[in-house]
Motif scaffolding. Structure first.
Motif, mmCIF file in Angstrom:
data_model
loop_
_atom_site.group_PDB
_atom_site.id
_atom_site.type_symbol
_atom_site.label_atom_id
_atom_site.label_comp_id
_atom_site.label_asym_id
_atom_site.label_seq_id
_atom_site.Cartn_x
_atom_site.Cartn_y
_atom_site.Cartn_z
ATOM 1 N N LEU A 152 0.829 -1.200 0.000
ATOM 2 C CA LEU A 152 0.000 0.000 0.000
ATOM 3 C C LEU A 152 0.869 1.257 0.000
ATOM 4 O O LEU A 152 0.603 2.206 -0.739
ATOM 5 C CB LEU A 152 -0.945 -0.001 1.203
ATOM 6 C CG LEU A 152 -1.906 1.174 1.308
ATOM 7 C CD1 LEU A 152 -2.859 1.187 0.111
ATOM 8 C CD2 LEU A 152 -2.682 1.106 2.605
ATOM 9 N N LYS A 153 1.931 1.260 0.810
ATOM 10 C CA LYS A 153 2.848 2.396 0.836
ATOM 11 C C LYS A 153 3.500 2.609 -0.525
ATOM 12 O O LYS A 153 3.633 3.736 -0.992
ATOM 13 C CB LYS A 153 3.934 2.189 1.886
ATOM 14 C CG LYS A 153 3.490 2.401 3.303
ATOM 15 C CD LYS A 153 4.653 2.205 4.247
ATOM 16 C CE LYS A 153 4.250 2.338 5.681
ATOM 17 N NZ LYS A 153 5.382 2.099 6.601
ATOM 18 N N ARG A 154 3.905 1.518 -1.155
ATOM 19 C CA ARG A 154 4.546 1.620 -2.471
ATOM 20 C C ARG A 154 3.558 2.143 -3.518
ATOM 21 O O ARG A 154 3.921 2.931 -4.380
ATOM 22 C CB ARG A 154 5.098 0.269 -2.900
ATOM 23 C CG ARG A 154 6.323 -0.140 -2.107
ATOM 24 C CD ARG A 154 6.867 -1.438 -2.578
ATOM 25 N NE ARG A 154 7.332 -1.263 -3.958
ATOM 26 C CZ ARG A 154 8.085 -2.110 -4.599
ATOM 27 N NH1 ARG A 154 8.459 -3.220 -4.017
ATOM 28 N NH2 ARG A 154 8.458 -1.884 -5.842
ATOM 29 N N LEU A 155 2.310 1.691 -3.432
ATOM 30 C CA LEU A 155 1.292 2.146 -4.370
ATOM 31 C C LEU A 155 1.013 3.638 -4.202
ATOM 32 O O LEU A 155 0.926 4.386 -5.183
ATOM 33 C CB LEU A 155 0.007 1.337 -4.187
ATOM 34 C CG LEU A 155 -1.109 1.616 -5.178
ATOM 35 C CD1 LEU A 155 -0.695 1.166 -6.581
ATOM 36 C CD2 LEU A 155 -2.380 0.914 -4.751
ATOM 37 N N VAL A 156 0.909 4.089 -2.957
ATOM 38 C CA VAL A 156 0.684 5.508 -2.684
ATOM 39 C C VAL A 156 1.870 6.325 -3.196
ATOM 40 O O VAL A 156 1.703 7.361 -3.853
ATOM 41 C CB VAL A 156 0.446 5.752 -1.181
ATOM 42 C CG1 VAL A 156 0.515 7.231 -0.839
ATOM 43 C CG2 VAL A 156 -0.882 5.163 -0.747
ATOM 44 N N TYR A 192 1.811 6.619 -7.102
ATOM 45 C CA TYR A 192 0.878 7.610 -7.618
ATOM 46 C C TYR A 192 1.284 9.032 -7.236
ATOM 47 O O TYR A 192 1.066 9.975 -7.990
ATOM 48 C CB TYR A 192 -0.549 7.293 -7.195
ATOM 49 C CG TYR A 192 -1.111 6.151 -8.009
ATOM 50 C CD1 TYR A 192 -1.293 6.292 -9.374
ATOM 51 C CD2 TYR A 192 -1.411 4.929 -7.434
ATOM 52 C CE1 TYR A 192 -1.785 5.256 -10.139
ATOM 53 C CE2 TYR A 192 -1.904 3.879 -8.191
ATOM 54 C CZ TYR A 192 -2.082 4.057 -9.542
ATOM 55 O OH TYR A 192 -2.558 3.024 -10.311
ATOM 56 N N TYR A 193 1.887 9.180 -6.080
ATOM 57 C CA TYR A 193 2.432 10.486 -5.682
ATOM 58 C C TYR A 193 3.480 10.930 -6.695
ATOM 59 O O TYR A 193 3.456 12.064 -7.186
ATOM 60 C CB TYR A 193 3.029 10.390 -4.280
ATOM 61 C CG TYR A 193 3.844 11.585 -3.861
ATOM 62 C CD1 TYR A 193 3.223 12.756 -3.434
ATOM 63 C CD2 TYR A 193 5.233 11.559 -3.893
ATOM 64 C CE1 TYR A 193 3.969 13.861 -3.053
ATOM 65 C CE2 TYR A 193 5.990 12.651 -3.512
ATOM 66 C CZ TYR A 193 5.347 13.799 -3.091
ATOM 67 O OH TYR A 193 6.084 14.890 -2.714
ATOM 68 N N LEU A 194 4.391 10.033 -7.038
ATOM 69 C CA LEU A 194 5.435 10.373 -7.999
ATOM 70 C C LEU A 194 4.878 10.595 -9.401
ATOM 71 O O LEU A 194 5.379 11.440 -10.140
ATOM 72 C CB LEU A 194 6.518 9.297 -8.007
ATOM 73 C CG LEU A 194 7.385 9.248 -6.753
ATOM 74 C CD1 LEU A 194 8.334 8.063 -6.801
ATOM 75 C CD2 LEU A 194 8.146 10.545 -6.558
ATOM 76 N N ALA A 202 -7.737 12.333 -12.223
ATOM 77 C CA ALA A 202 -8.141 10.925 -12.144
ATOM 78 C C ALA A 202 -7.458 10.222 -10.968
ATOM 79 O O ALA A 202 -8.085 9.423 -10.264
ATOM 80 C CB ALA A 202 -7.806 10.214 -13.450
ATOM 81 N N ILE A 203 -6.199 10.533 -10.736
ATOM 82 C CA ILE A 203 -5.481 9.912 -9.618
ATOM 83 C C ILE A 203 -6.031 10.408 -8.280
ATOM 84 O O ILE A 203 -6.183 9.625 -7.333
ATOM 85 C CB ILE A 203 -3.967 10.172 -9.741
ATOM 86 C CG1 ILE A 203 -3.399 9.398 -10.935
ATOM 87 C CG2 ILE A 203 -3.240 9.782 -8.461
ATOM 88 C CD1 ILE A 203 -1.961 9.734 -11.275
#
Length: 167
Positions: free
Chosen positions: A11-15, A18-20, A73-74
């Motif tokens: 979950l941290k990696r996914l967040v 998308y942040y990047l 969208a993100i």
């Protein structure tokens, strides 16, 4: 215990991913921040299974404001399966306070599969509540996104400058 840790890490990696993705959009900070604000606004509307209402509203608002459609969208993920019930509860309370409709509904004891049982009046209350909730959250998210994009780019520029001076 290991599986829970790996889910949290995923979950941290996914967040972070998308942040990047948002930070690396090649556009002005205002353009990106407006897109994020449109996405947060769209994300405040209720999630209706099978209907991409949130994304459609966010991208349409991004078109109207001439801002980043990708960031919009993100940013709709402000509302996600982990907090849908909280959003529905707040939307319902706001909508039922402002609209003179009487709908028997307790969002705290509700599942997403029960969405169509509340009828059109209940859906109207949720959509109106989401609209009212979305306005201040979009304004706040604009300033947060603007700050974070500028900070990210400043740090990136400083890193690039320090690399060039070391060569």
């Amino acid at each position: 215990m290991q599986k829970e840790f790996s889910r949290i890490e995923k979950l941290k990696r996914l967040v972070r991913l998308y942040y990047l993705k948002v930070m690396r959009i090649n556009a002005s900070p205002h353009f990106i921040a407006m897109g994020v604000a449109c996405g947060v606004f769209g994300g405040c509307f209720p999630f209706i299974p099978g209907l991409p209402l949130q994304t459609a509203i966010a991208v349409a608002a991004a078109f109207c404001t001439r801002s980043s459609k990708i960031a919009a969208a993100i940013a709709t993920w402000i509302s996600n399966p982990l907090n849908w019930l909280l959003f529905y509860y707040i939307q319902f309370k706001i909508g039922s306070f402002l609209l003179p409709m009487d709908v028997q509904f307790d969002p705290a004891k509700w599942a997403v599969t029960d969405f169509m049982e509340i009828g059109w009046q209940g859906v109207t209350i949720l959509i109106f509540g989401g609209f009212i909730l979305g306005i201040p959250l979009a304004a706040i998210s604009y300033f947060f996104a603007l700050h974070f994009v500028r900070r990210y780019r400043k740090r990136k520029a400083l890193r690039m400058l320090s690399r060039r001076t070391k060569l």
